[in-house]
Write a protein that holds these residues in place. Sequence first.
Motif, PDB file in Angstrom:
ATOM      1  N   GLY A 197       0.847  -1.022  -0.575  1.00  0.00           N
ATOM      2  CA  GLY A 197       0.248   0.124   0.113  1.00  0.00           C
ATOM      3  C   GLY A 197       0.274   1.457  -0.526  1.00  0.00           C
ATOM      4  O   GLY A 197      -0.148   2.162  -0.649  1.00  0.00           O
ATOM      5  N   ALA A 198       2.210   1.296   0.606  1.00  0.00           N
ATOM      6  CA  ALA A 198       3.045   2.632   1.096  1.00  0.00           C
ATOM      7  C   ALA A 198       3.371   3.136  -0.988  1.00  0.00           C
ATOM      8  O   ALA A 198       3.401   3.945  -1.130  1.00  0.00           O
ATOM      9  N   HIS A 199       2.972   1.500  -1.928  1.00  0.00           N
ATOM     10  CA  HIS A 199       2.932   1.899  -3.178  1.00  0.00           C
ATOM     11  C   HIS A 199       1.659   2.530  -4.059  1.00  0.00           C
ATOM     12  O   HIS A 199       1.733   2.448  -5.186  1.00  0.00           O
ATOM     13  N   HIS A 200       0.959   3.527  -3.598  1.00  0.00           N
ATOM     14  CA  HIS A 200       0.052   4.012  -3.538  1.00  0.00           C
ATOM     15  C   HIS A 200      -0.250   4.967  -4.471  1.00  0.00           C
ATOM     16  O   HIS A 200      -0.609   5.336  -5.009  1.00  0.00           O
ATOM     17  N   ASN A 201       0.843   5.667  -4.846  1.00  0.00           N
ATOM     18  CA  ASN A 201       1.858   7.066  -5.005  1.00  0.00           C
ATOM     19  C   ASN A 201       2.440   6.716  -6.558  1.00  0.00           C
ATOM     20  O   ASN A 201       2.165   7.732  -7.036  1.00  0.00           O
ATOM     21  N   GLN A 202       2.036   5.497  -6.726  1.00  0.00           N
ATOM     22  CA  GLN A 202       2.695   5.164  -8.096  1.00  0.00           C
ATOM     23  C   GLN A 202       1.573   4.434  -8.835  1.00  0.00           C
ATOM     24  O   GLN A 202       0.839   3.722  -8.888  1.00  0.00           O
ATOM     25  N   LEU A 203       1.711   5.100 -10.486  1.00  0.00           N
ATOM     26  CA  LEU A 203       0.697   3.865 -11.227  1.00  0.00           C
ATOM     27  C   LEU A 203       0.826   2.284 -11.708  1.00  0.00           C
ATOM     28  O   LEU A 203      -0.518   1.963 -11.658  1.00  0.00           O
TER      29      LEU A 203
ATOM     30  N   ILE B  34      -9.173  10.660  -8.106  1.00  0.00           N
ATOM     31  CA  ILE B  34      -9.910  11.149  -9.687  1.00  0.00           C
ATOM     32  C   ILE B  34      -8.451  10.432 -10.850  1.00  0.00           C
ATOM     33  O   ILE B  34      -8.668   9.596 -12.019  1.00  0.00           O
ATOM     34  N   PRO B  35      -6.689  10.664 -10.354  1.00  0.00           N
ATOM     35  CA  PRO B  35      -6.431  10.501 -11.687  1.00  0.00           C
ATOM     36  C   PRO B  35      -5.883   9.740 -11.668  1.00  0.00           C
ATOM     37  O   PRO B  35      -5.624   9.221 -12.895  1.00  0.00           O
ATOM     38  N   ILE B  36      -6.257   8.519 -10.989  1.00  0.00           N
ATOM     39  CA  ILE B  36      -5.697   7.225 -11.135  1.00  0.00           C
ATOM     40  C   ILE B  36      -6.396   6.101 -12.496  1.00  0.00           C
ATOM     41  O   ILE B  36      -6.610   5.252 -12.931  1.00  0.00           O
ATOM     42  N   ILE B  37      -8.548   6.929 -12.456  1.00  0.00           N
ATOM     43  CA  ILE B  37      -8.947   6.650 -13.340  1.00  0.00           C
ATOM     44  C   ILE B  37      -8.456   6.459 -14.733  1.00  0.00           C
ATOM     45  O   ILE B  37      -9.026   4.812 -15.140  1.00  0.00           O
ATOM     46  N   SER B  38      -8.502   6.744 -15.469  1.00  0.00           N
ATOM     47  CA  SER B  38      -7.257   7.004 -16.664  1.00  0.00           C
ATOM     48  C   SER B  38      -6.483   6.403 -16.909  1.00  0.00           C
ATOM     49  O   SER B  38      -6.304   5.624 -17.792  1.00  0.00           O
ATOM     50  N   ALA B  39      -5.757   5.902 -16.100  1.00  0.00           N
ATOM     51  CA  ALA B  39      -4.467   4.795 -16.309  1.00  0.00           C
ATOM     52  C   ALA B  39      -5.317   3.938 -15.583  1.00  0.00           C
ATOM     53  O   ALA B  39      -4.585   3.053 -16.706  1.00  0.00           O
ATOM     54  N   MET B  40      -5.779   3.401 -15.426  1.00  0.00           N
ATOM     55  CA  MET B  40      -6.761   2.231 -14.861  1.00  0.00           C
ATOM     56  C   MET B  40      -7.324   1.571 -16.119  1.00  0.00           C
ATOM     57  O   MET B  40      -7.348   0.721 -16.664  1.00  0.00           O
ATOM     58  N   ALA B  41      -8.364   2.697 -17.021  1.00  0.00           N
ATOM     59  CA  ALA B  41      -8.951   2.088 -18.102  1.00  0.00           C
ATOM     60  C   ALA B  41      -8.202   2.033 -19.225  1.00  0.00           C
ATOM     61  O   ALA B  41      -8.457   0.748 -19.861  1.00  0.00           O
ATOM     62  N   ALA B  42      -6.912   2.634 -19.160  1.00  0.00           N
ATOM     63  CA  ALA B  42      -6.397   2.795 -20.066  1.00  0.00           C
ATOM     64  C   ALA B  42      -5.715   1.156 -20.011  1.00  0.00           C
ATOM     65  O   ALA B  42      -4.844   0.488 -21.665  1.00  0.00           O
ATOM     66  N   VAL B  43      -4.954   0.640 -20.090  1.00  0.00           N
ATOM     67  CA  VAL B  43      -5.031  -1.161 -19.303  1.00  0.00           C
ATOM     68  C   VAL B  43      -6.141  -2.084 -19.156  1.00  0.00           C
ATOM     69  O   VAL B  43      -5.796  -3.278 -18.817  1.00  0.00           O
ATOM     70  N   THR B  44      -7.614  -1.598 -19.727  1.00  0.00           N
ATOM     71  CA  THR B  44      -8.819  -2.408 -19.439  1.00  0.00           C
ATOM     72  C   THR B  44      -9.978  -1.955 -20.299  1.00  0.00           C
ATOM     73  O   THR B  44      -9.604  -1.256 -21.234  1.00  0.00           O
TER      74      THR B  44
END
Length: 459
Positions: free
Chosen positions: A31-37, A87-97
């Motif tokens: 969880g400490a890596h939550h700041n990484q895509l 919000i910002p993490i959503i686009s990154a997750m959407a791009a790989v799914t």
Amino acid sequence: MPKKQIHFNGFVQNSPSPHSSGLWKHDKDQGAHHNQLDYWINIAQTLEKGKFDSIFIADVLGTYSVYNQSSDAAIKHAVQLPAHDPIPIISAMAAVTKHIGFAPTISTTYAQPYSLARQLSTLDHLTNGRLGWNVVTSYLESEAINLGLKERLPKDLRYNRADEFLQVVYKLWEDSWEDGSVVNDKDTDTYADPDKVHEINHEGEFFSVPGPHIVEPSPQRTPVLFQAGASEKGKTFAAKHAEAVFTKHTSVESLKRYVDDIHTRAEQHGRSKEDILVFPMVLPIIGETEEEAYQKYEALTEHISYEGSASLLSGHTGIDFSEYDPDQYIEDIETEAMQGNLNMYTKDPHHKWTLREAVKNHGLGNGTAKFIGTKEQVADKFEAWAVEGGAAGFNIAQSYSPGTFEEFVDYVIPELQKRGLYRTEYEGTTLRENMFGKDQKTIKENHPAKNKSAANTLI
């Protein structure tokens, strides 16, 4: 008769160890890596492999500062702090799914409907219709103060504002742009037909929004609406607006009572019980044998921070538990914070909770139900809660991240698929289709977003 199909959401927060205080210390926790895509990309791909409906992203805008009237315990023990934007993490997750949806938490108390409608429409476009929204009214005093108020708004006022907030965004999403308003006609130099784009001219108690919406209709128009109503006002609000309700229970009997109550309230708002899916939260703990699973549970509890968990429970309930004797029983009172988190311990017919017991329980999965056992035993419990308790699905919490999700997807999902209780392929392309069935891309006609008489009924 076909078997009931169970749905799952992955319950996360953009924070180190948000729902199991102290588990950031576990050897398997990342969880400490939550700041990484890469961390979020891995979670999204893991849950899509498991055919989950969505990634449900909890959020708070303040610190847990009720305990000892200080944020110190929350800071020291990473109690939903740091708390990064969902919000910002959503686009990154959407791009790989391609299929899994995303349901960020955003507060109607501090957002503005005009700008939020734009933000969520944009995300629904970028995800090709895979967006939800967890509608909250916010319960932390620290949120209110940091966002310009002198104190937290009273619960009734928060919900009244939220009700009008939703009326505004419904008008923007559903009424402002007609179908076919974007024509892309090069011959007439017309991108969109102005005769089909309308101002909404909303004038209310809390908001004045002339419009029009500044984003063309997205695949779902209105994102899938999640809500977590536990107080009387909250349950009525959920029954009117929610398509999915997030809840917490410690027994199948409690869940069934809640589901029946929500469905009754929904019918009073002109909706049917099939229109609202109830998702209790569950923390699965899986072992090769039952004994191994319970040993694993005991080992997990050793990582719990008592002070951090007490800070979390104090923040959730609005009660400063630093003033309580750990061995005294928790009282049944009404709170302006999160009523459901207090009800778990004060309205449990099977057990009278001391503060010490409640804190230990709350420190692992936010006090949610824990399904402990072999993959078969855990699957049995999901089946029972779905069939007997009326759950449409479950929000899956984590102890250590992302290992809890990985174990669940690798062991429990195949067991449920073998029983015919869980999909082997996604039903549609949008989040709403995957939750309600193919071709159900837009919100139902009897929902207040489309039914104006229902929109004007009081909560």
